[in-house]
Design a protein around this motif. Structure first.
Motif, PDB file in Angstrom:
ATOM      1  N   VAL A 142       0.843  -1.205   0.000  1.00  0.00           N
ATOM      2  CA  VAL A 142       0.000   0.000   0.000  1.00  0.00           C
ATOM      3  C   VAL A 142       0.875   1.251   0.000  1.00  0.00           C
ATOM      4  O   VAL A 142       0.622   2.198  -0.750  1.00  0.00           O
ATOM      5  CB  VAL A 142      -0.966   0.001   1.201  1.00  0.00           C
ATOM      6  CG1 VAL A 142      -1.742   1.295   1.272  1.00  0.00           C
ATOM      7  CG2 VAL A 142      -1.912  -1.180   1.138  1.00  0.00           C
ATOM      8  N   GLY A 143       1.914   1.252   0.804  1.00  0.00           N
ATOM      9  CA  GLY A 143       2.827   2.386   0.844  1.00  0.00           C
ATOM     10  C   GLY A 143       3.538   2.593  -0.481  1.00  0.00           C
ATOM     11  O   GLY A 143       3.695   3.725  -0.946  1.00  0.00           O
ATOM     12  N   SER A 165       1.022   3.931  -2.984  1.00  0.00           N
ATOM     13  CA  SER A 165       0.715   5.325  -2.669  1.00  0.00           C
ATOM     14  C   SER A 165       1.820   6.253  -3.150  1.00  0.00           C
ATOM     15  O   SER A 165       1.554   7.337  -3.669  1.00  0.00           O
ATOM     16  CB  SER A 165       0.501   5.505  -1.168  1.00  0.00           C
ATOM     17  OG  SER A 165      -0.627   4.784  -0.744  1.00  0.00           O
ATOM     18  N   GLU A 169       0.955   9.011  -6.015  1.00  0.00           N
ATOM     19  CA  GLU A 169       0.918  10.374  -5.505  1.00  0.00           C
ATOM     20  C   GLU A 169       1.764  11.273  -6.404  1.00  0.00           C
ATOM     21  O   GLU A 169       2.904  10.950  -6.715  1.00  0.00           O
ATOM     22  CB  GLU A 169       1.454  10.341  -4.076  1.00  0.00           C
ATOM     23  CG  GLU A 169       1.836  11.644  -3.462  1.00  0.00           C
ATOM     24  CD  GLU A 169       2.467  11.417  -2.102  1.00  0.00           C
ATOM     25  OE1 GLU A 169       3.585  11.897  -1.889  1.00  0.00           O
ATOM     26  OE2 GLU A 169       1.839  10.741  -1.280  1.00  0.00           O
ATOM     27  N   LEU A 192      -6.291   2.361  -0.528  1.00  0.00           N
ATOM     28  CA  LEU A 192      -5.894   3.547  -1.285  1.00  0.00           C
ATOM     29  C   LEU A 192      -6.982   4.608  -1.218  1.00  0.00           C
ATOM     30  O   LEU A 192      -8.166   4.302  -1.093  1.00  0.00           O
ATOM     31  CB  LEU A 192      -5.641   3.180  -2.753  1.00  0.00           C
ATOM     32  CG  LEU A 192      -4.489   2.236  -3.049  1.00  0.00           C
ATOM     33  CD1 LEU A 192      -4.496   1.851  -4.527  1.00  0.00           C
ATOM     34  CD2 LEU A 192      -3.160   2.865  -2.673  1.00  0.00           C
ATOM     35  N   SER A 193      -6.574   5.854  -1.349  1.00  0.00           N
ATOM     36  CA  SER A 193      -7.549   6.942  -1.412  1.00  0.00           C
ATOM     37  C   SER A 193      -8.296   6.861  -2.744  1.00  0.00           C
ATOM     38  O   SER A 193      -7.858   6.184  -3.685  1.00  0.00           O
ATOM     39  CB  SER A 193      -6.841   8.294  -1.300  1.00  0.00           C
ATOM     40  OG  SER A 193      -6.066   8.540  -2.455  1.00  0.00           O
ATOM     41  N   ALA A 214      -6.131   8.038  -5.554  1.00  0.00           N
ATOM     42  CA  ALA A 214      -5.111   7.038  -5.896  1.00  0.00           C
ATOM     43  C   ALA A 214      -5.730   5.896  -6.687  1.00  0.00           C
ATOM     44  O   ALA A 214      -5.116   5.381  -7.628  1.00  0.00           O
ATOM     45  CB  ALA A 214      -4.430   6.515  -4.637  1.00  0.00           C
ATOM     46  N   GLN A 215      -6.955   5.487  -6.343  1.00  0.00           N
ATOM     47  CA  GLN A 215      -7.646   4.445  -7.102  1.00  0.00           C
ATOM     48  C   GLN A 215      -7.905   4.900  -8.532  1.00  0.00           C
ATOM     49  O   GLN A 215      -7.732   4.130  -9.478  1.00  0.00           O
ATOM     50  CB  GLN A 215      -8.966   4.066  -6.427  1.00  0.00           C
ATOM     51  CG  GLN A 215      -8.808   3.337  -5.127  1.00  0.00           C
ATOM     52  CD  GLN A 215     -10.137   3.089  -4.431  1.00  0.00           C
ATOM     53  OE1 GLN A 215     -11.195   3.430  -4.931  1.00  0.00           O
ATOM     54  NE2 GLN A 215     -10.070   2.492  -3.258  1.00  0.00           N
TER      55      GLN A 215
END
Length: 148
Positions: free
Chosen positions: A55-56, A59, A63, A101-102, A105-106
């Protein structure tokens, strides 16, 4: 027989033609800066992947992703970094990763999935990986839209 008439760009006479500059704002970074940022992200992503933080890593890649016609090299490197993350993720982990994810981000992930599928022969990208992520991302986004 003269066939030059077939090479006329008729869109230049259309008042309602939509230009690329009207579709999105240009990336505020110059192409060299965007490429440098993506290279730095790639190093950070490798570190996150070695720790198992998918996930990190995702991201980081999604981002401030480079965009615009001037940043092609940066966009391609960012896509390669993203594909390395996708390839190192188990299919059973995908729904949880996508949910974490936000929404932005998706959306960006979906854009990169389509960009990967648009590559001729999909480059060195496995089609099943992209389609698997697309399916999970689409289903998760649809469920989240219903819940909201």
């Amino acid at each position: 027989m003269d066939v030059n008439f077939r090479k006329i760009d008729i869109d230049q006479y259309d008042e309602d033609v939509l230009l690329d500059s009207e579709l999105y704002e240009a990336d505020p970074r110059d192409p060299a800066q965007a490429l440098n940022d993506v290279k730095q992200k790639a190093v950070s992503v490798r570190g996150s992947l070695s720790k198992g933080d998918i996930v990190g890593a995702l991201s980081l890649v999604l981002e401030e992703a480079p965009y615009g016609p001037a940043a092609e090299e940066a966009k391609n490197l960012n896509l390669q970094t993203l594909v390395s993350i996708l390839n190192s993720t188990k299919a059973t982990e995908i729904p949880g990763v996508v949910k974490a994810l936000s929404t932005d981000a998706q959306d960006t992930l979906m854009k990169y999935l389509y960009k990967g599928m648009a590559l001729p022969g999909w480059g060195d990208v496995s089609g099943s990986v992209l389609l698997g992520w697309h399916e999970k991302d689409y289903i998760t986004m649809s469920i989240l839209d219903v819940v909201r």
